[in-house]
Design an enzyme around this catalytic site. Structure first.
Site, PDB file in Angstrom:
ATOM      1  CE  LYS A 140       7.820  -4.428  -4.367  1.00  0.00           C
ATOM      2  NZ  LYS A 140       6.395  -4.400  -4.745  1.00  0.00           N
ATOM      3  CD  GLU A 189       5.631   0.901  -3.942  1.00  0.00           C
ATOM      4  OE1 GLU A 189       4.551   1.382  -3.618  1.00  0.00           O
ATOM      5  OE2 GLU A 189       5.787  -0.287  -4.250  1.00  0.00           O
ATOM      6  CB  SER A 220       6.962  -1.189   1.026  1.00  0.00           C
ATOM      7  OG  SER A 220       6.785  -0.951  -0.364  1.00  0.00           O
ATOM      8  CG  ASP A 258       8.395  -7.805  -5.702  1.00  0.00           C
ATOM      9  OD1 ASP A 258       8.582  -8.339  -4.585  1.00  0.00           O
ATOM     10  OD2 ASP A 258       7.264  -7.511  -6.130  1.00  0.00           O
ATOM     11  NE  ARG A 259       7.377  -5.977  -0.334  1.00  0.00           N
ATOM     12  CZ  ARG A 259       6.599  -5.525   0.630  1.00  0.00           C
ATOM     13  NH1 ARG A 259       7.070  -5.412   1.855  1.00  0.00           N
ATOM     14  NH2 ARG A 259       5.358  -5.196   0.377  1.00  0.00           N
ATOM     15  CG  ASP A 272       7.184 -11.392  -5.173  1.00  0.00           C
ATOM     16  OD1 ASP A 272       7.607 -10.965  -4.080  1.00  0.00           O
ATOM     17  OD2 ASP A 272       6.542 -10.684  -5.971  1.00  0.00           O
ATOM     18  CB  THR A 282       0.896   2.656  -1.998  1.00  0.00           C
ATOM     19  OG1 THR A 282       1.374   3.646  -1.086  1.00  0.00           O
ATOM     20  CG2 THR A 282       1.459   1.304  -1.619  1.00  0.00           C
ATOM     21  NE  ARG A 301      -0.216  -9.901  -2.651  1.00  0.00           N
ATOM     22  CZ  ARG A 301       0.897  -9.224  -2.415  1.00  0.00           C
ATOM     23  NH1 ARG A 301       1.351  -9.116  -1.187  1.00  0.00           N
ATOM     24  NH2 ARG A 301       1.565  -8.661  -3.397  1.00  0.00           N
TER      25      ARG A 301
END
Ligand code: VG1
Ligand code: CO
Length: 559
Positions: A386, A373, A375, A289-290, A287, A354, A24
């Protein structure tokens, strides 16, 4: 049409080292001449023997520079002997959708274009992540190989004359020198939606969302990639009104927002939920996934609790009725609420560093069904990432089954298992030097085992040090070792203070401080976590000298 591959001379760039989840950097860095090409070449080269004749999935969260990156990857894949690319229409695929496509079409892997929860746009971040054939993020052995190649690269291969319109679904074949190359542009949402219908009881959820006492939901896609998936699943398939899906038009800069679903960066969802009209609210990151889950009146479901509640209720979902529940896992800093569910059910619980890449081997070897997680990441072995939308469907399944509000579900869970209070403090974009100094000091502290047994008192509470270390993990399947994954200070009552530096930022240093503490007394369960954890927070701040070293008196984000 006959096309030829060419070689372009290039030289290494410093720092093409994938972090917690891919490489990133600021968009401007990726726009630099040869920068993206170098990293793509190293990613392809690191596939070694698997590269020639391979099929790869390509897609991203639609942020600024995604389309250009897709174009680069198409030309370079053609020149590097890839047989076929499966590309999301307009280059758009959520991270969970890529994982599903890799697994469904049994490809050799995929390239995901996203910086996930980092802001986007011409001045924001961009990112590239490689997933392997199991559909999950590349393990460290692979990302290290990519990085090593990036330090010695002298040229990359591309096919400059190959062009492909990615705005409509199509299948196009090319001849590049003497080999065949094919690009299939697919509908971004179709395969994923079909899969969710296999995993969950859509009829039961539809009844919940449309029946006489229907649950009103509010899903906020935060202008990330999930918009079209949300509309298709929650509105078209499950019958929720169009008004329950907001910010569902993906934007290259996420509308200027920070596409991170937490109480700080999703204030719009929080304030709408506070009105008490909706019974369940959710938001996702760039994206997809969270996930963040809120109950009525913005009742916050801490991700560590969310994981534990789902762990206790998987049996109500068709997928787990079929596969059984093999075991659970969480990342090390994640609150230990799920451990109690695992113990109660007599199932294994794994603690990994993590980053989602650490769950893959356990899933592949049939030992892990659900993991998460702190997060805001929750997922199962249905894919190897995820999965934000999956988490909402899982929660809706639990609500449909229990016929209770989220708050009732949580309080009943705490009464049965006790409550793990959890909080995370993020200090974003600190200067690197003092942050590194703080970690160096803490490393010295945990290396000195005479600190075990020390007592710290704050706010009328005393905690005695029972274990100190910098967390290390040996993968039980392939034996690979990951060291220095976070400073742990564990007290005799099981309370934990954890410090680590973020591996997803693009500049400076982000310090994460995690506090987890167990409370058995039911009379205390409705306390505010910030009040309950205040003594430990203060001990952590004093012990680390975080305020003195960084000059930060307050965190950027509190979860
Ligand atoms: C953060 C989270 C971690 C998560 C990672 C990728 O990493 O803490 O739990 O797996 O982001 O999430 P770090 O190194 O910044 O703490 V995502 O949705 O940005 O791919
Ligand atoms: Co993400």
């Amino acid at each position: 049409m006959s096309l030829s591959a060419i070689k372009v001379a290039s030289t290494p760039f410093e720092g093409q080292k994938p972090g917690t989840s891919g490489l990133r950097k600021n968009v401007k860095v990726f726009q630099g001449e040869h920068y993206t090409e170098n990293f793509v070449q190293c990613t392809l080269s690191a596939m070694g023997e698997k590269l020639p004749g391979s099929t790869l999935v390509v897609g991203g969260d639609g942020r600024f520079f995604c389309k250009q990156a897709v174009e680069i990857i198409i030309k370079m894949s053609a020149a590097n002997g890839v047989r076929k690319l499966i590309v999301g229409q307009n280059g758009v695929l959520s991270t969970p959708a890529v994982s599903r496509l890799i697994r469904k079409y049994k490809t050799q892997g995929g390239i995901i274009l996203t910086a996930s929860h980092n802001p986007g746009g011409p001045n924001g971040d961009f990112g590239i992540k490689f997933n392997i054939a199991n559909g999950g993020p590349a393990p460290e052995a692979v990302t290290n190989a990519i990085y090593q190649l990036s330090t010695t690269i002298t040229e990359y291969k591309t096919c400059p004359n190959l062009t492909m319109d990615i705005s409509t679904t199509a299948n196009k074949s090319f001849k590049v020198d003497d080999h065949d190359f094919e690009v299939e542009i697919i509908d971004s949402v179709k395969d994923y939606v079909e899969y969710m219908k296999e995993l969950f009881d859509f009829n039961a959820i539809k009844q919940l969302l449309t029946g006489p006492d229907s649950l009103k939901i509010l899903i906020n896609a935060m202008h990330g990639v999930t918009g079209p998936y949300v509309k298709s699943i929650f509105c078209q398939e499950l019958g929720a009104p169009e008004t329950s899906a907001v910010n569902c038009v993906p934007l290259e800069d996420f509308g200027g927002g920070h596409p991170d679903p937490n109480l700080t960066y999703a204030p719009e969802l929080v304030s709408e939920m506070k009105k008490g009209v909706h019974g369940l609210g959710a938001a996702f990151d760039g994206d997809g996934d969270r996930n963040m889950i809120l109950g009525k009146n913005a009742f916050f479901v801490n991700p560590s609790d969310s994981l534990a509640v789902l762990a206790a209720n998987l049996e109500c979902m068709p997928y787990f009725q079929k596969t059984g529940i093999k075991g659970y896992a969480r990342s090390m800093p994640t609150g230990a609420a799920i451990d109690r569910v695992a113990n109660d059910k007599g199932l294994p619980i794994f603690e990994v560093p993590t980053g989602w890449k650490f769950f893959g081997n356990l899933m592949d070897s049939g030992q892990l069904s659900l993991c998460g997680e702190e997060s805001f990441g929750t997922g199962s072995d249905h894919i190897r990432e995820k999965d934000g939308i999956w988490a909402v469907l899982a929660w809706l399944s639990v609500v449909a089954h229990q016929k209770k509000s989220l708050q009732e579900i949580l309080t009943a869970h705490w009464s049965k298992y006790g409550r793990n209070f959890f909080t995370r403090y993020d200090y974003e974009n600190c200067e690197s030097e003092p942050a590194n100094q703080m970690i160096a000091n803490l490393n010295k502290y945990v290396a000195d085992q005479s600190n075990v047994g020390k007592e710290y008192s704050e706010g009328g509470k005393t905690f005695k040090v029972a274990l100190i270390d910098n967390f290390g993990y040996t993968d039980p399947i392939d034996g690979s070792v990951s060291k220095n994954q976070g400073i742990r200070i564990i007290f005799s009552d099981g309370s934990r203070i954890i410090f680590r530096l973020s591996g997803t930022g693009s500049s400076g240093a982000t310090i994460r401080m995690y506090i987890d503490s167990y409370e058995a007394d039911q009379a205390q369960h409705m306390n505010d976590p910030q009040d309950a954890l205040k003594p430990l927070v203060e001990i952590a701040l004093k012990l680390s000298q975080l305020r003195e070293l960084t000059g930060r008196q307050q965190p950027t984000v509190i979860t």
